[in-house]
Design a protein around this motif. Structure first.
Motif, PDB file in Angstrom:
ATOM      1  N   ALA A  42       0.829  -1.213   0.000  1.00 57.65           N
ATOM      2  CA  ALA A  42       0.000   0.000   0.000  1.00 57.65           C
ATOM      3  C   ALA A  42       0.860   1.259   0.000  1.00 57.65           C
ATOM      4  N   LEU A  43       1.921   1.265   0.832  1.00 58.77           N
ATOM      5  CA  LEU A  43       2.805   2.428   0.880  1.00 58.77           C
ATOM      6  C   LEU A  43       3.583   2.579  -0.425  1.00 58.77           C
ATOM      7  N   LEU A  44       4.028   1.451  -0.979  1.00 62.66           N
ATOM      8  CA  LEU A  44       4.748   1.510  -2.256  1.00 62.66           C
ATOM      9  C   LEU A  44       3.861   2.090  -3.349  1.00 62.66           C
ATOM     10  N   GLN A  45       2.628   1.664  -3.378  1.00 69.26           N
ATOM     11  CA  GLN A  45       1.700   2.155  -4.403  1.00 69.26           C
ATOM     12  C   GLN A  45       1.449   3.648  -4.238  1.00 69.26           C
ATOM     13  N   ALA A  46       1.307   4.086  -2.979  1.00 68.36           N
ATOM     14  CA  ALA A  46       1.056   5.510  -2.726  1.00 68.36           C
ATOM     15  C   ALA A  46       2.240   6.372  -3.146  1.00 68.36           C
ATOM     16  N   ILE A  47       3.446   5.921  -2.815  1.00 70.50           N
ATOM     17  CA  ILE A  47       4.642   6.703  -3.149  1.00 70.50           C
ATOM     18  C   ILE A  47       4.872   6.711  -4.652  1.00 70.50           C
ATOM     19  N   GLN A  48       4.757   5.558  -5.282  1.00 78.19           N
ATOM     20  CA  GLN A  48       4.983   5.478  -6.719  1.00 78.19           C
ATOM     21  C   GLN A  48       3.845   6.113  -7.515  1.00 78.19           C
ATOM     22  N   GLY A  70       2.551   9.055  -7.072  1.00 79.81           N
ATOM     23  CA  GLY A  70       2.588  10.514  -7.125  1.00 79.81           C
ATOM     24  C   GLY A  70       3.181  11.150  -5.885  1.00 79.81           C
ATOM     25  N   LEU A  71       3.139  10.426  -4.764  1.00 81.59           N
ATOM     26  CA  LEU A  71       3.694  10.964  -3.531  1.00 81.59           C
ATOM     27  C   LEU A  71       5.205  11.138  -3.616  1.00 81.59           C
ATOM     28  N   ILE A  72       5.833  10.424  -4.552  1.00 80.82           N
ATOM     29  CA  ILE A  72       7.287  10.522  -4.697  1.00 80.82           C
ATOM     30  C   ILE A  72       7.729  11.946  -5.008  1.00 80.82           C
ATOM     31  N   TRP A  73       6.906  12.675  -5.792  1.00 84.53           N
ATOM     32  CA  TRP A  73       7.270  14.046  -6.130  1.00 84.53           C
ATOM     33  C   TRP A  73       7.095  14.974  -4.925  1.00 84.53           C
ATOM     34  N   VAL A  74       6.108  14.684  -4.082  1.00 86.76           N
ATOM     35  CA  VAL A  74       5.925  15.461  -2.848  1.00 86.76           C
ATOM     36  C   VAL A  74       7.134  15.277  -1.934  1.00 86.76           C
ATOM     37  N   LEU A  75       7.594  14.019  -1.825  1.00 90.55           N
ATOM     38  CA  LEU A  75       8.767  13.735  -1.002  1.00 90.55           C
ATOM     39  C   LEU A  75      10.013  14.411  -1.573  1.00 90.55           C
ATOM     40  N   PHE A  76      10.163  14.339  -2.889  1.00 88.24           N
ATOM     41  CA  PHE A  76      11.335  14.933  -3.533  1.00 88.24           C
ATOM     42  C   PHE A  76      11.383  16.439  -3.306  1.00 88.24           C
ATOM     43  N   ILE A  77      10.249  17.106  -3.511  1.00 86.60           N
ATOM     44  CA  ILE A  77      10.188  18.556  -3.315  1.00 86.60           C
ATOM     45  C   ILE A  77      10.382  18.899  -1.841  1.00 86.60           C
ATOM     46  N   ALA A 135      14.733  22.065  15.777  1.00 88.17           N
ATOM     47  CA  ALA A 135      15.893  21.505  15.071  1.00 88.17           C
ATOM     48  C   ALA A 135      15.786  19.982  14.999  1.00 88.17           C
ATOM     49  N   GLN A 136      15.426  19.353  16.112  1.00 88.51           N
ATOM     50  CA  GLN A 136      15.276  17.900  16.111  1.00 88.51           C
ATOM     51  C   GLN A 136      14.134  17.458  15.205  1.00 88.51           C
ATOM     52  N   GLY A 137      13.010  18.190  15.255  1.00 87.39           N
ATOM     53  CA  GLY A 137      11.866  17.848  14.410  1.00 87.39           C
ATOM     54  C   GLY A 137      12.213  17.907  12.934  1.00 87.39           C
ATOM     55  N   VAL A 138      12.936  18.944  12.535  1.00 81.00           N
ATOM     56  CA  VAL A 138      13.340  19.090  11.132  1.00 81.00           C
ATOM     57  C   VAL A 138      14.268  17.952  10.727  1.00 81.00           C
ATOM     58  N   PHE A 139      15.212  17.620  11.602  1.00 82.23           N
ATOM     59  CA  PHE A 139      16.166  16.552  11.296  1.00 82.23           C
ATOM     60  C   PHE A 139      15.452  15.215  11.099  1.00 82.23           C
ATOM     61  N   TRP A 140      14.556  14.861  12.015  1.00 87.39           N
ATOM     62  CA  TRP A 140      13.865  13.565  11.910  1.00 87.39           C
ATOM     63  C   TRP A 140      12.892  13.536  10.740  1.00 87.39           C
ATOM     64  N   LEU A 141      12.272  14.670  10.445  1.00 94.35           N
ATOM     65  CA  LEU A 141      11.394  14.738   9.279  1.00 94.35           C
ATOM     66  C   LEU A 141      12.192  14.521   8.004  1.00 94.35           C
ATOM     67  N   TYR A 142      13.348  15.140   7.923  1.00 95.90           N
ATOM     68  CA  TYR A 142      14.235  14.986   6.759  1.00 95.90           C
ATOM     69  C   TYR A 142      14.659  13.529   6.594  1.00 95.90           C
ATOM     70  N   ALA A 143      15.083  12.904   7.690  1.00 95.40           N
ATOM     71  CA  ALA A 143      15.502  11.505   7.641  1.00 95.40           C
ATOM     72  C   ALA A 143      14.332  10.596   7.274  1.00 95.40           C
ATOM     73  N   GLY A 144      13.144  10.898   7.778  1.00 98.20           N
ATOM     74  CA  GLY A 144      11.981  10.085   7.466  1.00 98.20           C
ATOM     75  C   GLY A 144      11.565  10.186   6.006  1.00 98.20           C
ATOM     76  N   MET A 145      11.634  11.394   5.451  1.00 96.87           N
ATOM     77  CA  MET A 145      11.280  11.555   4.033  1.00 96.87           C
ATOM     78  C   MET A 145      12.271  10.826   3.139  1.00 96.87           C
ATOM     79  N   TRP A 146      13.541  10.874   3.489  1.00 95.91           N
ATOM     80  CA  TRP A 146      14.530  10.117   2.720  1.00 95.91           C
ATOM     81  C   TRP A 146      14.234   8.627   2.804  1.00 95.91           C
ATOM     82  N   GLY A 147      13.835   8.163   3.988  1.00 95.77           N
ATOM     83  CA  GLY A 147      13.508   6.752   4.137  1.00 95.77           C
ATOM     84  C   GLY A 147      12.342   6.338   3.252  1.00 95.77           C
ATOM     85  N   ALA A 148      11.309   7.178   3.212  1.00 98.20           N
ATOM     86  CA  ALA A 148      10.162   6.883   2.355  1.00 98.20           C
ATOM     87  C   ALA A 148      10.551   6.897   0.880  1.00 98.20           C
ATOM     88  N   LEU A 149      11.452   7.807   0.510  1.00 96.64           N
ATOM     89  CA  LEU A 149      11.881   7.899  -0.887  1.00 96.64           C
ATOM     90  C   LEU A 149      12.745   6.708  -1.296  1.00 96.64           C
TER      91      LEU A 149
END
Length: 243
Positions: free
Chosen positions: A54-60, A62-69, A90-104
């Motif tokens: 389900a997550l793969l389908q969501a990311i592939q 169209g969500l992939i472009w949201v993550l990229f941007i 600062a911590q919130g931004v760091f973990w959000l960044y790491a999480g988006m990379w993980g999803a990508l």
């Protein structure tokens, strides 16, 4: 238990230097600890995404472009947010960044797993960790000022980005992609050394709790970005060589 030098027998300058040495070491350890936790978090998110249809389908889908941007946007605005806002931000931004990379990265991991090349991911991580450790150690220990190469590296990154786009839309050559991939690895290896020295030079013995925490998170953010970039393109090189 090992102890530091006894400051009772030091001159004022020696005691100050010893204090800077211990403080700098603790500060850099915080930077590397944050970065390693970020990499681990990215890996965990990637595996969750890679094993969820389900997550793969969501990311592939169209969500992939949201993550990229989102990653590009955070890469641009995060430094200002980290240094001007609270430690929590600062911590919130760091973990959000790491999480988006993980999803990508999740769909990439899923692709290699489907092809029976899951071990290639482990090999790429091992090569990345070894290269990163070497160049970061160089940046920390060298007496040479790496500041002047900063502008050159930024121009090189822009040039490589243009080359990627040209190959993607016009040339579409696997050989050219390999050359670009090697160029990215070389440039971001140098970038890692440059960033490590810059992070080291940011340290000040007079920094207190919140200021030093924000500097450590910011340093981890910079090194994390270089580590992930190295990993992606080393993995890409291994994939091209396999084919």
């Amino acid at each position: 238990m090992a102890q530091g030098p006894d400051r009772r027998y030091m001159t004022g300058a020696q005691a100050e230097a010893a204090g800077v040495d211990v403080g700098l070491r603790n500060y850099m350890l915080r930077v590397y600890n944050y970065m390693c936790l970020g990499v681990a978090f990215t890996g965990a998110i990637s595996m969750v995404v890679a094993t969820s249809p389900a997550l793969l389908q969501a990311i592939q889908g169209g969500l992939i472009w949201v993550l990229f941007i989102g990653i590009l946007g955070l890469g641009f605005f995060a430094p200002r947010l980290m240094m001007s806002k609270s430690v929590g931000v600062a911590q919130g931004v760091f973990w959000l960044y790491a999480g988006m990379w993980g999803a990508l990265l999740g769909p990439i991991f899923a692709m290699y797993a489907a092809q029976g090349d899951a071990m290639m991911i482990a090999r790429a991580f091992f090569y990345t960790a070894a290269a990163f450790a070497g160049v970061s150690l160089y940046g920390y220990t060298t007496k040479r000022d790496l500041g002047p190469i900063g502008a050159f590296l930024m121009m090189a990154v822009i040039g490589l980005l243009v080359a990627m786009l040209v190959n993607m839309f016009f040339i579409q050559s696997t050989g050219f992609e390999l050359i670009v991939s090697i160029g990215v690895v070389l440039v971001f290896s140098a970038m890692t050394a440059y960033e490590t020295q810059m992070i080291k030079n940011m340290y000040s013995q007079g920094d207190m709790g919140e200021v030093q925490s924000k500097k450590a998170i910011f340093g981890a953010f910079m090194l994390y970005g270089s580590f992930v970039t190295l990993f992606i393109w080393i993995l890409n090189i291994l994939g091209i060589m396999r084919e």
